[in-house]
Design a protein around this motif. Structure first.
Motif, mmCIF file in Angstrom:
data_model
loop_
_atom_site.group_PDB
_atom_site.id
_atom_site.type_symbol
_atom_site.label_atom_id
_atom_site.label_comp_id
_atom_site.label_asym_id
_atom_site.label_seq_id
_atom_site.Cartn_x
_atom_site.Cartn_y
_atom_site.Cartn_z
ATOM 1 N N LEU A 1 0.653 -1.175 0.055
ATOM 2 C CA LEU A 1 -0.279 -0.046 0.004
ATOM 3 C C LEU A 1 0.451 1.357 -0.031
ATOM 4 N N SER A 2 2.283 1.380 0.845
ATOM 5 C CA SER A 2 2.528 2.451 0.577
ATOM 6 C C SER A 2 3.203 2.931 -0.713
ATOM 7 N N LEU B 1 0.617 4.266 -2.112
ATOM 8 C CA LEU B 1 -0.130 5.843 -2.070
ATOM 9 C C LEU B 1 1.298 7.120 -2.428
ATOM 10 N N MET B 2 2.146 6.086 -1.620
ATOM 11 C CA MET B 2 3.213 7.553 -2.437
ATOM 12 C C MET B 2 3.912 7.800 -3.663
ATOM 13 N N GLY C 1 -7.503 4.699 -0.080
ATOM 14 C CA GLY C 1 -6.152 3.560 1.179
ATOM 15 C C GLY C 1 -6.657 3.290 2.179
ATOM 16 N N ARG C 2 -7.888 4.143 2.699
ATOM 17 C CA ARG C 2 -7.349 3.088 4.465
ATOM 18 C C ARG C 2 -9.091 2.042 4.701
#
Lengths: 695, 695
Positions: free
Chosen positions: A601-602, A605-606, A615-616
C-alpha cells in the motif's frame, strides 16, 4: 450451550444463505488438464507403502526412499516423459503432474524420483544422442542404474557457468579426463551421491586443443555395480543429515583424472570428434550454455506444483480443524465460536488460501506452457523464454508461500500443530530446501528482473549485471525480447486507463489489474531509469550502481510474478459455470488481489495510484471479504480433493469434533442432573445480592 | 584477482576509514547484569557433553537429554532460584540468564531443564508452603524426582481457566479426588509425561462443599519410582515425535478418581481445611487465578532470552560466512565481491541483526524487571503488571524473530544452510514451538492490547472481551492501571511535539521515537474509539464488534512492543563509551527504527505523519545505512561472544576462506604458467577482431 449441527459448525454462525459452492466442479477445474494422471498419482500417493514414516534415522529413511522408487517403477508412475520406443509416453506435462502429487506421500520420494528420472534421466534424454538414450535410459528407467546429476560445486551454487571441474580431451586415448582441481570444485549436495549412485551426469568445462568450450555434460560411471565401491579416481563423502528430505542421500563427489570414452560426452549441443575438433549447432557459447541449462526448467515446474500441493494439504488440515475446534469452555452458557469465526484466525488462514488458489491456477498455466515447449507444439525461442520467466517467478513465489503456509497452519493449530503426526512440521522441514534448490529464489527473481529490464529498454539486453546475479541475468541475455513480460503489462494499463481517472471500486477486476500492472511498470521504470546510465559505464562502476538497486530489482520481479498469479486466477474464474462457485471464487480472487495491494500500500500511496481516503478502506474491505468467504472455507479446501489418506493428520480426522461433543454432552448432563458445582464467582455475586437485599 | 587481506575481506571494499568498534566493551554490555553467570553457563554450553547430537531417534534423544540434565545438576547450573536453605541462591535473574545460554548447546536441554526446575520446581516453590518446599524441592533439585507441570489440556490450550480436570475434596478421607471427566480434559503436550515423570503438579478445578473455587495446583505422584509404572488410576500416552525438541518426552495424562492427601494442595493462595472449608488470602477468584498463573512469567522471560541467543548464533554463523564467501569464479579477472557486499544480502541479514540487538537490549530490561519482582525488591502490583506486559510483548516478538532469522540465515547460506551440521535447520525446528508455548504469541499480544485499551479508557478495564482473547484480556483485568503502557507513550509525544510541526530528519532519535509512539497511540485511539460503544453493549453483541477489530488490536500490541524494543536499544546506547562503537550502534538502532517505519509506512502516510516526499526517502536512507554498517557487520556479530564451541558450524569455521584461497591460488598459478586454456568466447572475439583488421 446452543446445540449446533455439524453443518452450522462448519460454515459458522454467518452461514451464507445462498447455498454452497459446487466442490465437484471446482475440484475438476483445479485438477487441470492432466486430471486423470493426477487422480492415478493420488491413488498411489494414498498407498501406505509410499508414505513417509516419521522418526526413522536418516539411514533408514534413505533405504525406505530407495525402495519407494521401486514402487514408482512398478506402478509405471515415472516414465511418462521418456521416448515411446523405450516404453515412455512422451507426455511431459502429464509426467510432471504425476510427480508433483507424490509430495503428499513423502517429499523425499518426489525429490529422489526427480533426481533419478527428472534430472539424471532427463539429462541423458535431452542432452544426449539417440544412441545415448538407447544405451543408458533403460537402466535409468528401471532403476537398475541409480544415478546423479552432478552439477553444483561447493564453491559454486547458482553460478553454474563458473564450475571448476574440467573435462579435457586426450587425443592419444580418445578419452575425456574428468578432473577436480581443488576442494571448492567438489560436486556437492548431489542427490544419490552418498550411497545409491552408480553413475552420474557430470557437468564440467570441456577443454580440447587448449580451448575451453564451457560447461558440458558427461556420463560417468561412479561405482562398481557389484561391489558398490567407487571406481578408480572417483571419491566423495556423505553430506550427512539435512534439515529435511533425509530420504535422499546427498553427497559430494570428486574426480582425480578419471578417464571416460570420448563418446560419453552428451553431445546434442556440442561434440568433439576423434581429432579433438569441437563443433556445435549453437555458435554462441553463451546461448549454447543456456540452451543446455534450459532443459532443467522441468525441475522448477515440478517444484512449483509440489509446493502448491503441499500448501493445499496444509490448509485442508488447518481449516478443517479451525472449523471444529472451540477454544472456550463447553460449560460456558454462551455459545462458543469455533476458531475460524475469529477475525484474526481468518486473517491468518484465508489470505493463504486465496494465494494457494492463485498459485494453483498459475501452476496449471505454467505446466501447459512447459508441455507446449517440451512436446514441441509451441517451441519457439519466445515460448522457451516465457517458460523460463514463468517458472522462475512462480517457483519462487509458490515455494516461499508453501513454507509460510505450513508455518502459519502449524501455529494456528498450536501445540497440536507441532506434533509430527499432524504433518505441518514434517512437510515444512522437507520443503525448506525447495526455496533454494533448482535455482535459488532470490537469484531466480533476478532472472525475472532482467527480463523486465530488457523489455523496458534494449540497452539492458547485453549488459553484464556483474555481481551476484550474473548467472540469472545472463541466462536471459541471449534470448529474444519477450511477449508476456513488461510490454504486456504496459498494454493492460493502456487498455484500462489510469486508475486515478475513473471512479472505481477496489473489488473491480479492472481496477485490481490496473493497480497491480501499474506497480510493476512503475517499479521497472524507476529502476530502469536509474540504471540506464549505469549500463553505459565501465563494468565495475556500472556493477556498483546495479548493486545499489538490487533490492528494488528483486521486488519488481516479485511484483511481476504476483501480477501473473493474479492473472491466472482471474483467467481461471472464466471457466467456472456454477454461479455460486463463481461468486465465492471471485471473492477469493479479490482477497488475493486486495491482499497484494494492502501489502504494497505504501507504494500505491506514494505514487499517487491510491488516494489516502481509499487507502484507508483497503483493510476494512479485506475484513468484509474474510467474513463473506468464511462460510465457504471448508468447501474451498475440500475442493482440493485430498482424502484422509493424503492428509493423515489426526486433528483433521474429525476427532476434535467428537471430543467437543463429548465434553458438551458431559456438561449438559451434569447441569440436567443438578450435580454441577456452583462457581465461586457466582456464589459471591449471589451473596452480594443477598446483602444488598437485606439493606 | 586482487589479493585481499583477511581484514579487507571481512570489512568489504568500503571498509570504514575511521576504525573499528570496541567489541570487548560492546560484548560486556550485551552480557548485561548477569555477565558472570552467562560466562559460566557458556562454558558449560561449550562442553561437548551438553551438545545436541543430530540424527538420533527421538528415543535416543530423550535418553541423552535426561542425562544432560544430570550434568546440569552436577555443574550446579540450575538451582540459583531456589531457597538458600535448600542449597539455592535465591537469584532469580541469574538463574534465568544461566538457563537461556543453554539453548546454544541444545534447546531440548534448555526446555527440559525448564520443565523440571522452571515449571515443576517453580510451581512447588511459588504455589506451595514452606513445608511443601522442604518436602519436595530437594528431590526435584537433585533430579531424583523428575516431574511434570500438568496444566494444558487437549481441549484447552491458552484458556487455562477453563480446564476441565477436577479436584474434589472428600471430607470422609481428607483427600482430594483428581479426575478427568472426558477425553478433551486429558493433560496434553506435558514435558516429562511420556517417560520420565515420577510426579506432577496437576492443575485442576478445586471443588469443596459443592463450590468450584477455580484452578489450583496439586502435587500428584504419577509413577512408582521403582517399577516406573503408572500409579493406580493414572494413565497416559506418548505425544510421539514432534517437529523439534525431541529430547523432551511430551505426553498425555489422565486421572481416574486418583486420591491425594488434602495437604498435597499447593496452598499458598488458597487452602482447604480438614472440614472442607476453603480460604484464600485473595478474595477475588479472578485475581487469585491470575496471581497463581503469574508465577509462570519466568518461562516467557527465559524463552525471550533463549530466542535472542539463538538469533545471535544464527547471525554470527551467516554473517561470518557471507563475509568470506565469494559467489563468482575465482578465475575471473574482476575482483569478486563477497556475499555481504551485495545489497540484497545486506537487506536480508543486517535488519535482522539490528532487530537482534534491539531484542537483546529489551531482554536485559525484561530480565531486570523480572528479577526486581521475584526478588521482592520491586514487587508492587504495577511492577507485576509491567512485567506481564513486557514479557508477553517481548517473548512474542523475539520468538517469531528467531524463526525468521534462522530461516533467512539458512536461505542466505543456500544448500550449505540446509545441512544440519550448520545448525540453522536444527535450531529452527527446536525453536518452532517457542512461538506458541508458554503463551501463544497471538494470545499474548492480545494481553498487551488489553493493557493498552485499559490505559486508553477505563471502561475497558472490566469488559469481557469474550471470544478467543478472554484469557489474555482477563489476565490483566483485575490489575491496576499501568505506568509503562500507553500513558507513557502519550507522554513521549507530548515531550517531542508533533512530528509534522518540526522539520526533522528520520535519523533523528526524537523523530523516530515520536513516529513509533504516535503510531501506537493512533492505533489504540482508533480501535478504542470504535470499541467504546461495544463495551457498553450486551456481551454477545459487544463480542461481535470486538471480533471485527481483533486484527487491529493485535497489530497495535505489536506496534507497542516494537516501540519498547526501540526504547531499550536507545537506552542501551547511552552506556556505550567508545565513540566509534556508539556511532555504529546508533546506525544500527536507526536501521531498526527506520525498518519499523518502512514496514508500516502506509500507516504513516495515511495518517499524515510522514509526507509522501519524505516517505520516498525511507528506502534509500535504509540502503545508505546498510552500506555504512556493512564494514562493521563481522565485529557486530563477534561482539555476541560466542565461540566455535557454540557456533559449531563448518561454514563459520573459516573453511570457506581456505577453499577460496586455494581456488584463487590454483588459477593464479595456472595463469602464471601459461597452461590455462583459452576461453572459447575470448577466442571468438579475437577471431572477429582479426577478421575486422583484415578488412
Amino acid at each position: 450451550m446452543t446445540e449446533t449441527t455439524s453443518r452450522e459448525a462448519l460454515t459458522g454462525s454467518n452461514g451464507d444463505p445462498d447455498g454452497h459452492i459446487d466442490t465437484a466442479e471446482l475440484g475438476e477445474l483445479l485438477l487441470g488438464k492432466w486430471a486423470d494422471i493426477r487422480k492415478l498419482a493420488r491413488e498411489l500417493a494414498a498407498d501406505t507403502r509410499a508414505h513417509k514414516v516419521e522418526g526413522l534415522t536418516h539411514t533408514e529413511q534413505r533405504e525406505r526412499a530407495f525402495n519407494q522408487l521401486k514402487l514408482l517403477v512398478d506402478f509405471k508412475a515415472v516414465h511418462r516423459a521418456f521416448p515411446k520406443r523405450l516404453g515412455g509416453d512422451e507426455d511431459h506435462g502429464g509426467n510432471v503432474a504425476g510427480f508433483e502429487e507424490m509430495v503428499t506421500a513423502d517429499p523425499s520420494v518426489q525429490i529422489k524420483a526427480g533426481v533419478q528420472w527428472g534430472l539424471f534421466g532427463s539429462a541423458v534424454m535431452h542432452l544426449g544422442s539417440t544412441e545415448h538414450q538407447d544405451k543408458w535410459l533403460p537402466g535409468i528407467m528401471s532403476l537398475e542404474v541409480p544415478g546423479c546429476f552432478a552439477m553444483t560445486e561447493t564453491g559454486h551454487g547458482s553460478d553454474v557457468a563458473s564450475i571448476a571441474t574440467t573435462a579435457t580431451y586426450d587425443e592419444a586415448t580418445d578419452e575425456f579426463v574428468i578432473n577436480t582441481p581443488f576442494r571448492a570444485a567438489w560436486k556437492d549436495y548431489i542427490g544419490n551421491a552418498a550411497i545409491d549412485g552408480l553413475a552420474a551426469v557430470v557437468f564440467a568445462q570441456l577443454i580440447t586443443k587448449g580451448v575451453s568450450h564451457g560447461v558440458h555434460a558427461f556420463y560417468v560411471q561412479l561405482r562398481d555395480p557389484v561391489t558398490h565401491q567407487f571406481m578408480p579416481g572417483v571419491g566423495g563423502e556423505d553430506d550427512g543429515i539435512k534439515g529435511g528430505l533425509n530420504g535422499i542421500d546427498n553427497g559430494r563427489l570428486h574426480f582425480d583424472h578419471v578417464r571416460v570414452p570420448r563418446t560419453n560426452l552428451l553431445n546434442r549441443y556440442g561434440n568433439v570428434d576423434e581429432n579433438g575438433e569441437y563443433t556445435s549447432s549453437i555458435a554462441s557459447p553463451g546461448r549454447r550454455f543456456f540452451t543446455m541449462i534450459g532443459t532443467l526448467v522441468q525441475g522448477r515446474v515440478s517444484l512449483d506444483g509440489a509446493a502448491v500441493a503441499a500448501s493445499k494439504v496444509a490448509l485442508q488440515i488447518a481449516i478443517t480443524y479451525a472449523a471444529q475446534r472451540r477454544q472456550f469452555n463447553a460449560s460456558s452458557d454462551i455459545e462458543e465460536d469455533v476458531l475460524l469465526d475469529y477475525q484474526r484466525h481468518q486473517r491468518r488462514l484465508l489470505p493463504l488460501l486465496a494465494t494457494t488458489y492463485a498459485a494453483s491456477f498459475a501452476h496449471e498455466q505454467l505446466l501447459q506452457k512447459f508441455d507446449g515447449v517440451f512436446s514441441g507444439a509451441h517451441d519457439t525461442d519466445e515460448d522457451r523464454e516465457d517458460l523460463e520467466t514463468l517458472a522462475a517467478g512462480f517457483k519462487s513465489l509458490s515455494t516461499w508461500h508453501a513454507l509460510d503456509t505450513l508455518q502459519e497452519c502449524r501455529e494456528a493449530c498450536g501445540g497440536a500443530g507441532f506434533l509430527v503426526e499432524n504433518r505441518f512440521t514434517s512437510l515444512r522441514a522437507d520443503l525448506d530446501i525447495y526455496v533454494t534448490f533448482e535455482g535459488d529464489n532470490t537469484i531466480l527473481l533476478q532472472l525475472v528482473a532482467k527480463r523486465l529490464l530488457t523489455d523496458y529498454a534494449k540497452e539492458f539486453k547485453n549488459v553484464d549485471f556483474g555481481v551476484m546475479a550474473r548467472y540469472a541475468f545472463n541466462q536471459a541475455a541471449d534470448l529474444a525480447i519477450n511477449k508476456t513480460g513488461l510490454r504486456q503489462v504496459a498494454q493492460f494499463v493502456a487498455d484500462t486507463g489510469s486508475v486515478q481517472r475513473s471512479a472505481m471500486a477496489l473489488r473491480d477486476e479492472e481496477t485490481q489489474r490496473a493497480l497491480l500492472s501499474e506497480r510493476v511498470q512503475g517499479m521497472v521504470a524507476d529502476v530502469g531509469g536509474a540504471l540506464q546510465e549505469a549500463a553505459k559505464l565501465p563494468r565495475s562502476k556500472g556493477a556498483e550502481i546495479f548493486n545499489q538497486h538490487q533490492h528494488e530489482l528483486v521486488e519488481a520481479a516479485r511484483a511481476h510474478a504476483e501480477l501473473l498469479q493474479w492473472e491466472a486466477f482471474t483467467e481461471g474464474l472464466k471457466s467456472i459455470e456454477d454461479p455460486k462457485t463463481k461468486e465465492v471464487l471471485t471473492w477469493l480472487r479479490d482477497l488475493f488481489g486486495l491482499g497484494l495491494i494492502e501489502k504494497h500500500l505504501s507504494w500505491y500511496l506514494m505514487n499517487g495510484r491510491i488516494s489516502m481516503q481509499r487507502g484507508r478502506t483497503v483493510g476494512d474491505y479485506i475484513n468484509r471479504l474474510l467474513a463473506k468467504i468464511r462460510p465457504h472455507a471448508v468447501d474451498l479446501v475440500d475442493a482440493f480433493g485430498y482424502t484422509q489418506e493424503h492428509l493423515r493428520a489426526p486433528i483433521a480426522s474429525g476427532a476434535e469434533q467428537i471430543r467437543q461433543e463429548e465434553a458438551a454432552d458431559y456438561f449438559r448432563a451434569q447441569r440436567a442432573s443438578g450435580s454441577a458445582p456452583i462457581d465461586e464467582k457466582i456464589l459471591l455475586l449471589k451473596q452480594k445480592q443477598a446483602a444488598k437485599n437485606k439493606k
